[in-house]
Design an enzyme around this catalytic site. Structure first.
Site, short mmCIF file in Angstrom:
data_model
loop_
_atom_site.label_atom_id
_atom_site.label_comp_id
_atom_site.label_asym_id
_atom_site.label_seq_id
_atom_site.Cartn_x
_atom_site.Cartn_y
_atom_site.Cartn_z
CE LYS A 113 -20.89 20.30 -13.99
NZ LYS A 113 -21.29 19.51 -12.44
CD GLN A 127 -21.75 16.02 -11.10
OE1 GLN A 127 -20.74 16.90 -11.69
NE2 GLN A 127 -22.83 16.14 -11.05
CG ASP A 133 -21.03 23.20 -7.99
OD1 ASP A 133 -21.21 23.54 -8.85
OD2 ASP A 133 -20.73 21.95 -7.60
#
Length: 295
Positions: A52, A96, A119
């Site tokens: 990322k 994460q 997200d």
């Protein structure tokens, strides 16, 4: 049979995003900024976060990673999230997953400010998705829809079967493909571990999306001739013939299924490269205030 090249499509989309980021940087004086929190040192999570970071830099976005030890308490993690929520220079925030077992993942997801939840997991953004309102769509499902669109695959009126009902992939992609909008309008069946006669249900699919989390679970008898198959899974399988010592396999038994398909995604190089595209697009949207207008 056509192989859907996710890396090629992702590279084209990155170039489009990079062009927009450059224009925004000139206009606004800074680039969109994505922050990630990583708790512990899970190797797979480390790999994802590095990927990322790399993708952010490729398109000209700013990126920062907050690495916290495995022993970080739930309260300490929530405090870090609150700190980033209040930072006006950070547009998007991801934590994460998975987080250590002593931390309640639902509390973590709910603590992220909805306007920074790139997200697309916050209950408010999930609710907006279900209602068909503008929102941050979960990255992998968004990537799947972009793959279909960029590959010229017609979805309207098609029968779609989704195997797997997780909140990260299966459930949201089933909702998104059923919406009355361009690139969707499918008739969707969502299957799971309690579905009876799964092979027969899958054989009704014009578009079969597989996110079971089980290596090569879907074989030729699950796929009708001419179907489009999207394989979301990725698994490391020992393979002494490879320099790395392992091969990457999907949830679909590719060698057996591919010849039956009109289109199929490979593993690796199919859905995987598209997930980061969803994240970049959401971060860009957050920077521009498209979903939650800036005050």
């Amino acid at each position: 049979m056509n192989i859907i090249n996710g890396k090629e499509i992702a590279d084209k989309l990155k170039a489009e995003i990079a062009s927009e980021v450059q224009a925004l940087r000139s206009d606004k004086g800074r680039a969109p900024h994505l922050a990630a929190i990583l708790v512990g040192n899970d190797p797979a999570s480390e790999t994802y976060v590095k990927s990322k970071e790399k993708s952010c830099h490729e398109v000209g976005m700013s990126s920062s990673v907050y690495r916290l030890p495995e022993t970080t308490s739930e309260a300490e993690l929530l405090e870090a999230i609150d700190f980033i929520n209040k930072d006006d220079e950070i547009d998007g925030l991801i934590v994460q997953l998975p987080v250590p077992k002593h931390i309640d993942v639902n509390k973590v997801i709910s603590a992220i400010a909805p306007e920074k939840d790139v997200d697309g997991f916050h209950p408010m953004n999930v609710g907006r998705m279900v209602l068909g309102w503008p929102t941050y769509l979960p990255a992998t499902p968004m990537g799947i829809l972009l793959l279909l669109q960029r590959s010229g695959i017609e979805t309207e009126g098609k029968r779609c079967v989704v195997v797997g009902r997780s909140n990260i992939v299966g459930t949201p992609v089933s909702i998104m493909l059923s919406r009355n909008q361009a690139g969707a309008n499918c008739t969707v069946t969502l299957c799971h571990t309690r579905t009876k006669n799964l092979d027969a249900v899958c054989r009704t699919a014009d578009i079969l999306i597989v996110a079971t989390g089980k290596c090569e679970a879907i074989t030729a008898e699950y796929v009708k001739e001419g179907a489009v198959v999207i394989d979301v899974g990725i698994h490391r399988v020992p393979d002494s013939s490879k320099k790395s010592g392992f091969a990457l396999k999907g949830d679909v038994k590719y060698d057996e299924v591919a010849s039956r398909c009109s289109h199929i995604t490979p593993v690796p190089g199919g859905v995987g490269p598209m997930t980061i595209i969803g994240l970049l697009k959401n971060t860009l949207s957050a920077f521009k205030g498209e979903i939650y207008p800036h005050e």
